[in-house]
Design a protein around this motif. Sequence first.
Motif, PDB file in Angstrom:
ATOM      1  N   VAL A 243      45.434  47.539  73.932  1.00 50.25           N
ATOM      2  CA  VAL A 243      44.818  48.323  74.997  1.00 50.25           C
ATOM      3  C   VAL A 243      43.301  48.245  74.829  1.00 50.25           C
ATOM      4  O   VAL A 243      42.772  48.483  73.736  1.00 50.25           O
ATOM      5  N   TYR A 244      42.616  47.902  75.897  1.00 42.69           N
ATOM      6  CA  TYR A 244      41.162  47.766  75.883  1.00 42.69           C
ATOM      7  C   TYR A 244      40.549  48.854  76.758  1.00 42.69           C
ATOM      8  O   TYR A 244      41.088  49.177  77.820  1.00 42.69           O
ATOM      9  N   ARG A 245      39.416  49.384  76.314  1.00 45.08           N
ATOM     10  CA  ARG A 245      38.706  50.374  77.143  1.00 45.08           C
ATOM     11  C   ARG A 245      37.536  49.677  77.831  1.00 45.08           C
ATOM     12  O   ARG A 245      36.639  49.133  77.180  1.00 45.08           O
ATOM     13  N   TYR A 246      37.589  49.688  79.149  1.00 49.50           N
ATOM     14  CA  TYR A 246      36.556  49.087  79.986  1.00 49.50           C
ATOM     15  C   TYR A 246      35.761  50.185  80.675  1.00 49.50           C
ATOM     16  O   TYR A 246      36.219  51.327  80.811  1.00 49.50           O
ATOM     17  N   CYS A 247      34.599  49.798  81.172  1.00 48.51           N
ATOM     18  CA  CYS A 247      33.843  50.676  82.068  1.00 48.51           C
ATOM     19  C   CYS A 247      33.119  49.798  83.074  1.00 48.51           C
ATOM     20  O   CYS A 247      32.920  48.598  82.847  1.00 48.51           O
ATOM     21  N   THR A 248      32.779  50.373  84.199  1.00 51.16           N
ATOM     22  CA  THR A 248      31.953  49.672  85.179  1.00 51.16           C
ATOM     23  C   THR A 248      30.564  50.286  85.161  1.00 51.16           C
ATOM     24  O   THR A 248      30.411  51.498  85.030  1.00 51.16           O
ATOM     25  N   VAL A 249      29.566  49.434  85.282  1.00 54.25           N
ATOM     26  CA  VAL A 249      28.168  49.863  85.162  1.00 54.25           C
ATOM     27  C   VAL A 249      27.382  49.376  86.373  1.00 54.25           C
ATOM     28  O   VAL A 249      27.467  48.191  86.736  1.00 54.25           O
ATOM     29  N   CYS A 284      19.450  45.280  79.992  1.00 51.16           N
ATOM     30  CA  CYS A 284      19.246  46.077  81.200  1.00 51.16           C
ATOM     31  C   CYS A 284      19.815  47.477  80.998  1.00 51.16           C
ATOM     32  O   CYS A 284      20.697  47.703  80.173  1.00 51.16           O
ATOM     33  N   ARG A 285      19.315  48.399  81.777  1.00 52.31           N
ATOM     34  CA  ARG A 285      19.781  49.771  81.754  1.00 52.31           C
ATOM     35  C   ARG A 285      20.628  50.007  82.988  1.00 52.31           C
ATOM     36  O   ARG A 285      20.316  49.540  84.076  1.00 52.31           O
ATOM     37  N   GLY A 286      21.738  50.719  82.842  1.00 54.51           N
ATOM     38  CA  GLY A 286      22.598  50.983  83.985  1.00 54.51           C
ATOM     39  C   GLY A 286      23.357  52.276  83.804  1.00 54.51           C
ATOM     40  O   GLY A 286      23.373  52.862  82.713  1.00 54.51           O
ATOM     41  N   GLN A 287      24.008  52.713  84.882  1.00 58.30           N
ATOM     42  CA  GLN A 287      24.765  53.964  84.848  1.00 58.30           C
ATOM     43  C   GLN A 287      26.253  53.682  84.970  1.00 58.30           C
ATOM     44  O   GLN A 287      26.680  52.891  85.811  1.00 58.30           O
ATOM     45  N   VAL A 288      27.047  54.340  84.131  1.00 60.60           N
ATOM     46  CA  VAL A 288      28.492  54.147  84.111  1.00 60.60           C
ATOM     47  C   VAL A 288      29.108  54.819  85.340  1.00 60.60           C
ATOM     48  O   VAL A 288      28.846  55.991  85.617  1.00 60.60           O
ATOM     49  N   THR A 289      29.909  54.058  86.078  1.00 61.73           N
ATOM     50  CA  THR A 289      30.551  54.596  87.281  1.00 61.73           C
ATOM     51  C   THR A 289      32.043  54.853  87.097  1.00 61.73           C
ATOM     52  O   THR A 289      32.646  55.586  87.868  1.00 61.73           O
ATOM     53  N   SER A 290      32.665  54.244  86.081  1.00 58.09           N
ATOM     54  CA  SER A 290      34.073  54.500  85.799  1.00 58.09           C
ATOM     55  C   SER A 290      34.392  54.063  84.382  1.00 58.09           C
ATOM     56  O   SER A 290      33.713  53.197  83.818  1.00 58.09           O
ATOM     57  N   VAL A 291      35.419  54.688  83.787  1.00 58.77           N
ATOM     58  CA  VAL A 291      35.916  54.330  82.452  1.00 58.77           C
ATOM     59  C   VAL A 291      37.436  54.281  82.544  1.00 58.77           C
ATOM     60  O   VAL A 291      38.054  55.199  83.094  1.00 58.77           O
ATOM     61  N   PHE A 292      38.043  53.210  82.018  1.00 53.41           N
ATOM     62  CA  PHE A 292      39.489  53.083  82.165  1.00 53.41           C
ATOM     63  C   PHE A 292      40.051  52.195  81.064  1.00 53.41           C
ATOM     64  O   PHE A 292      39.359  51.361  80.484  1.00 53.41           O
ATOM     65  N   ASP A 293      41.345  52.414  80.751  1.00 56.32           N
ATOM     66  CA  ASP A 293      42.059  51.610  79.768  1.00 56.32           C
ATOM     67  C   ASP A 293      42.935  50.593  80.486  1.00 56.32           C
ATOM     68  O   ASP A 293      43.473  50.869  81.568  1.00 56.32           O
ATOM     69  N   CYS A 294      43.088  49.426  79.886  1.00 53.48           N
ATOM     70  CA  CYS A 294      43.953  48.411  80.484  1.00 53.48           C
ATOM     71  C   CYS A 294      44.397  47.418  79.417  1.00 53.48           C
ATOM     72  O   CYS A 294      43.833  47.367  78.320  1.00 53.48           O
TER      73      CYS A 294
END
Length: 326
Positions: A243-249, A284-294
């Motif tokens: 299981v990997y934890r991803y996020c979108t930035v 680069c600097r960014g803001q996390v918009t979602s965090v999810f496992d897959c």
Amino acid sequence: MSTFRCPNCGSPATVTGIQWQCGWCGNFGSVKSAPAKITLRLKVTFDGPDQEVSSREDSAEMDRLLKEFPEAFCDWPEEKRTDGYIEDLLQDTYPDQPELAIRMWRMVLDDAGEELQASGTAEFLLDEYMESVWKEGLDFPASLEPILDELYDPRFEQQVFQSAYIGEPHEAILFACKELHRDAQAEELFALIEPYLQRGTAYDKTLRQIMEELRKASAPSEKDNVPPKTAETEKVLADDGTVYRYCTVRIEGSTRVYSYLTGQLPVKIDDWVEVPFGAKNVLCRGQVTSVFDCTRLTAPWPPEKTKEILRVDVPDGAGPPSTTGS
């Protein structure tokens, strides 16, 4: 009598009435009656003693866009609905609804018809109408993916790459193809525009350099000549159960989001983070918009090819950044 480019070979074709014929390849056909032509009127004002500022008005075309695409105007301020410009509408719409913006832009190009063979009009409709989109694409190539997908339509492809103008739109599109590994599409688009490049000009050199870099990168080297993965290997990778934890930035200054692995960092939605971005891994600097496992099967990008968040940061003035995981 007027001329336009043959859709088969790209050579100038002669138009008489509603019939056209190419003197180079012999192709011929009839021209569909085009909608009302775009009339560009200049409204000139002055800002300071030597600064001239010009803007365009085209109320008829804007009225047609309002009728055909009312959903695009929902979030527009009232004053823009009555006194806005088409370029503002397209560029305001694209970040959140790129497909809608492209549909509106394509209608404008369809209405222009043969006027795209006039360099001034072509530059205006291709470049200025989507100016911020091209600038964004040169920094964040993935933002142009909706346009790249649409360019598989031969009519749209011809309008953009066989008009009377060559400039930043073509640089941004070919650059995006290179960065996103759309090599075949880049070759096809470059083949359309290459006959019209003037050797030695700035954009001639730029476009050729992009293609040279693409071809060099795609050429196989000896170290790449490794045996392909076997079906058994693929099965192990697909079924390992990890299981990997991803996020979108959302990268600061961009409107698009990108996927990263969180690693061991305690990443939460709305956190500001530091990430490696692009082929050169620019910080680069960014803001996390979602965090999810897959799992590997449901991951947005293969885990072994996905970059990781470097550190959890915070907005300016809110305290020191956290660089350790839990």
